[in-house]
Design a protein around this motif. Structure first.
Motif, mmCIF file in Angstrom:
data_model
loop_
_atom_site.group_PDB
_atom_site.id
_atom_site.type_symbol
_atom_site.label_atom_id
_atom_site.label_comp_id
_atom_site.label_asym_id
_atom_site.label_seq_id
_atom_site.Cartn_x
_atom_site.Cartn_y
_atom_site.Cartn_z
ATOM 1 N N VAL A 138 3.135 3.400 32.190
ATOM 2 C CA VAL A 138 3.438 4.814 32.433
ATOM 3 C C VAL A 138 4.265 4.950 33.708
ATOM 4 N N ARG A 167 5.215 5.235 28.319
ATOM 5 C CA ARG A 167 5.379 6.664 28.587
ATOM 6 C C ARG A 167 6.255 6.869 29.825
ATOM 7 N N ALA A 199 0.220 10.956 28.731
ATOM 8 C CA ALA A 199 0.156 9.509 28.959
ATOM 9 C C ALA A 199 -0.840 8.821 28.039
#
Length: 246
Positions: free
Chosen positions: A87, A135, A226
């Motif tokens: 992420v 993400r 996320a």
């Protein structure tokens, strides 16, 4: 709460305000977290200590988001020290505000570098470490959709770039199952814009809910995007502004 167990996240500008709230929230969901800071080393170390107290790993990396090399290096360091990267949250930001005729070229460049170029360079560096399910989440501003006062032309110029970038990159990275989204906060209670500050009454008057948002409101939205529940959301712009733009 989103389950991010086993994931690693990098939050730029994570030493205070919305960035710190995002870092804490992702850690509470199970992620190990790297965060960048420019000058607030003590605050950054405090956030790291809070995350470690949750049983997660955390590191703080000094990086100026106006410096493309430092942005890329912070991404690579996060992946190297924490073992992976799942992420990326492009949160670092500044708020230049004055009549547009008064801005220097240097000030214009810095705003564009911090908000637009850093997100681009950070994403370039991050995708090399991401696998399926990665993400990329940027933090924009509700002011790019509705400018209720003057003095924010440069801020809006630089933040608006994230709108187009998000949609285009979502399309480009979709085949790799990496999602790309944009979260647009409105008036949020932080040390830079406190809910009891001088300008707060005017901001509250613009909202539908009659109140400032909390940094954790934004963080919760980021954590949702996320996590597993956000896997089918990409190219989206989510506004978290207590209804200011309603």
């Amino acid at each position: 709460m989103s389950d991010l167990t086993g994931k690693v996240a990098l939050v730029t500008g994570g030493s205070r305000g919305i960035g710190a709230a995002i870092a804490r929230r992702l850690a509470a969901a199970g992620a190990d977290v790297a965060l960048t800071y420019q000058s607030a080393e003590t605050a950054a170390k405090s956030v790291v200590a809070e995350i470690e107290a949750l049983g997660r790993r955390a590191i703080a990396v000094r990086a100026d988001s106006a410096d493309a090399g430092e942005v890329a290096d912070s991404v690579h360091r996060a992946a190297a020290e924490l073992g992976r990267l799942d992420v990326l949250v492009n949160n670092a930001g500044i708020f230049p505000s004055k009549p547009f005729e008064e801005f220097t070229v240097e000030e214009i460049d810095r705003a564009l570098h911090v908000h637009a170029r850093a997100a681009f360079v950070g994403a370039q560096a991050a995708v090399g470490h991401m696998t399926e399910g990665g993400r990329i989440i940027s933090i924009g501003s509700n002011l790019t959709d509705h400018a209720p006062f003057g003095g924010i032309a440069l801020y809006n110029l630089s933040k608006s770039a994230l709108n187009g970038f998000t949609k285009a990159l979502a399309r480009e990275l979709g085949p790799r199952s990496i999602t790309v989204n944009l979260v647009q906060p409105g008036a949020t209670d932080t040390d830079m814009n406190p809910a009891d500050g001088e300008h707060a009454p005017n901001q509250v008057g613009l909202t539908a809910l009659g109140r400032f948002g909390a940094a954790d409101d934004v963080a919760a939205t980021v954590a949702f995007l996320a996590g597993p529940a956000g896997r089918s959301i990409t190219g989206a712009i989510l506004t978290v502004d207590s209804g200011t733009n309603a």
